[in-house]
Write an enzyme that holds these catalytic residues in place. Sequence first.
Site, PDB file in Angstrom:
ATOM      1  N   ARG A   1      39.396 -18.070  58.791  1.00 35.58           N
ATOM      2  CA  ARG A   1      37.993 -17.742  58.547  1.00 35.58           C
ATOM      3  C   ARG A   1      37.467 -18.531  57.342  1.00 35.58           C
ATOM      4  NH1 ARG A   1      37.648 -11.426  58.183  1.00 35.58           N
ATOM      5  NH2 ARG A   1      35.482 -11.864  57.643  1.00 35.58           N
TER       6      ARG A   1
ATOM      7  N   ARG B   1      44.064  -5.234  49.582  1.00 38.98           N
ATOM      8  CA  ARG B   1      43.018  -4.327  50.067  1.00 38.98           C
ATOM      9  C   ARG B   1      43.591  -3.320  51.064  1.00 38.98           C
ATOM     10  NH1 ARG B   1      37.254  -6.733  51.609  1.00 38.98           N
ATOM     11  NH2 ARG B   1      38.214  -7.660  53.441  1.00 38.98           N
TER      12      ARG B   1
ATOM     13  N   ARG C   1      23.063 -20.309  58.877  1.00 44.27           N
ATOM     14  CA  ARG C   1      24.514 -20.414  58.731  1.00 44.27           C
ATOM     15  C   ARG C   1      24.998 -21.826  59.037  1.00 44.27           C
ATOM     16  NH1 ARG C   1      28.331 -15.532  60.872  1.00 44.27           N
ATOM     17  NH2 ARG C   1      26.904 -14.410  59.575  1.00 44.27           N
TER      18      ARG C   1
ATOM     19  N   LYS D   1      30.275 -11.220  48.771  1.00 45.39           N
ATOM     20  CA  LYS D   1      28.864 -11.543  49.015  1.00 45.39           C
ATOM     21  C   LYS D   1      28.050 -10.269  49.302  1.00 45.39           C
ATOM     22  CE  LYS D   1      27.728 -13.855  52.808  1.00 45.39           C
ATOM     23  NZ  LYS D   1      26.658 -13.207  53.584  1.00 45.39           N
TER      24      LYS D   1
ATOM     25  N   ARG E   1      43.346  -3.687  56.950  1.00 40.52           N
ATOM     26  CA  ARG E   1      42.439  -4.063  58.033  1.00 40.52           C
ATOM     27  C   ARG E   1      43.079  -5.179  58.860  1.00 40.52           C
ATOM     28  NH1 ARG E   1      36.481  -4.808  55.593  1.00 40.52           N
ATOM     29  NH2 ARG E   1      36.764  -6.772  56.673  1.00 40.52           N
TER      30      ARG E   1
END
Length: 247
Positions: free
Chosen positions: A182, A138, A98, A20, A171
């Site tokens: 999430r 990642r 949100r 996003k 991360r």
Amino acid sequence: MSRLLRPARVLLLGPPGSGKGTQTERLLKRFDIPGISSGDILRRHIKEGTEIGMLASSISKQGRLVPDDIMTKVVASELGRRHWLSPANSWLLDGFPRTRGQAEMLDSRELAPALAGLNFVVELVVPEHAILDRIANRLVHVPSGRLYNLTYNPPKVAGRDDVTGEPLTRRADDDPAVFRNRLDEYRASTQPLVEYYRNKAAGVVWSVAGETSDVIFAQLEREVVRRFGERVEETADGAEEAAGAAD
Ligand code: AMP
């Protein structure tokens, strides 16, 4: 870069890991639209030590959301401060509304009677396997924030930053179990929000699917031009042309 012919008031929705941020950045740059991010506004309050900042700091540390009424007030006052309430303005909201409650409060115009509502809500639909794959692949160079992807953008030397040669790490919040949480949370709060806008006005919500950022952006770009039209670059003889001005 170009200008739109009609004002676009845009909300971009997408699950964590959907890219996003990349789409937002490309959109703002491509069409010269200003954007505000609710997270950034709160971080500014935190930095300035305001009352809202103190509240936001303790709430976000617990991974919770700032209450709808406070959040809506903060964003409405930011829109007013930037003189963005009139229907002639184009802007993009990142991270707000949100929840359905925030959308309802924004539309009630109690806080900002002159506010022109959203006219384009974009839902990024990225398959869960593509998100989880991207996260699993990642790597980050912590001191610089440089990101790598083992599939699309691997480092020149395995496990090492291209510039400094220092080690790359994962991360902490890219842990697959944490990430799944999430994603679930996103779905629970965003689905009612999307439904709200779908019921409010036909055609406001537009969903776009794709596995890569380039595929998604090409469609998004086309849709923005189709909806809002764009003033194209000057032609060789100095005349300006309008394109994509269909209603
Ligand atoms: P973000 O940068 O969008 O991840 O936001 C950072 C933190 O700010 C979130 O974890 C929330 O605590 C808070 N926040 C940002 N936007 C909102 C919102 N629209 N509603 C409630 N809380 C928000």
